[in-house]
Design a protein around this motif. Sequence first.
Motif: not given
Length: 561
Positions: A326-332, A353-355, A380-386
Amino acid sequence: DLEVIVLDREGRVVIGDPNHLGGELARRTAERSDGFAIDTLPDGRTMVIGTSRASGGRGIDGLGWQIVVTSSADIAFAPVRELRRQIIAAGGIVGLMVLAAGWWVAGRIASPLQAIAARADRVGLAEALDGVVIEVPKNSSKEVVSLGASLQGMIDRLADNEEALKHLANTLEHRVAVRTAELETANRALSQARDDAVAATAAKSRFLAAASHDLRQPLHALSLFANALARRVQGEEPRRLVANMETTLGSLQDMFNALLDVSRLDAGIVEAEPRTFVIGDLLARVSAGFRAQAAAHGLEFHLVPSRLAVVSDPILVETILRNVVTNALKFTPSGKVLVGVRRRGDAAILEVHDTGPGVAEEDRERVFEEFERSKQAAHGQNDGLGLGLSIVRRLCNLLGHRISLTSRRGRGTVFRVELPLAPRDLPSVETPVAEPAVSLDGRRILILDDEPMIVEALAGMLRDDGATVIAATSSEEASAALSAAADIDLAVIDLQLERGNDGLELIDRWRRDGAFNRPALIVTGATDPGTLARLQASGVTWLTKPVAVPVLRAAVARLMA
């Protein structure tokens, strides 16, 4: 006592008394060279025997006879003994004179030294060296006077050093006192800061618990209503709107689930249950849901199959994998995400791995902290609480798995989790057979919640599945319903009820009274560590709001089976 004898070469007496020396002594004496020796005669007397051989003269060879003169040893050595006595006597007199002189000299030197030593001993007993004087007797020698002066100089220097040490000690005591006061002040400030931090943390926990509970209630009802709406709407546009609503609700549920995971870890109720499983099967199941999410963001999602068997808790490993992916998809923002496993020695390395834009060197530890978010890097939408990566690290610590990341700015990031490989002699794990679906047709289910909106939404979902629902919004109403209908198959109850009533205590009271002995399901919005620990220890099946409809259906089916 004086005898003269002449012996030939064979030791025969030519002139003199033939019995004076005796035969044996005469032969030895004839062989001697010129000189004297002390021997004992046959009659026992000790004699000095002098010898001289006749060697002729004026060209005429002598006969080689030995001329022997004997004399009593006592008479011969009497002058020597007398001289020795005189020497001893003279030596004794001289020794006495030297002793007397030494005594006199020693007295002249030692007496002043003893006086100086006595005064020096008093130096050690003095409280202060200042004013101590070494007095030298007037009749002392120059050497003693010089020694006294040197000792006095040393005492004076010691007095100066003593004064300097006293001053230094006073200065140090003052500095220590000042520093101690500063440290005490700093310690009080630190203690106050720590107390403030503890109080702030406790306040934060109370706030999060209260806010989480209050927010979970309407969100739970909203999820149930959205699911009911999705089953009823017709047409492409309404279905798309409902799907978007469910996606948004799913994001909210993910946030609450992250908070729940943190609360469960804080409560210490998360226990690892390691077993052997094929990591590739877990990756395939989890990745199936991420492919659609990646496609929605315009990303490629690749999975490298693996048949490696590992030893770990598959549920916790799945949570770790979901958070990392989920973190990789959010920040790629573009490119791809790759998930795979590679073997390294006795470990299986799970890699994601992410790009994406990568993680700066100084941020690689900070990304694992709670509530750490990078809004600049998200798309995109920066959802999540970190909380995702902080949960990942805590779960890895619980399992004893090492987690690491490598990153290059502008090139992407790789997260790695080391899993222990299964021993070769362990049996392979069979794929579990899916449980058959359980029909709720004709089943009677009691619902108790002090929120009428939740009761309505949950009752609608269960009625849609064919169940007969008895709904209650208070403990008294639920107890009355149990008394009126004894054939209740399942009770779905909130934990925190009206007027401080407790769902667990209510179930326990029903069972003690014999009013209810069928399965019960607690559905609660409370996620504080104490409550979670209590639920875990109760043995009653429980879920936390908001509950995804498929999860709720699965729990009901499992309890009704």
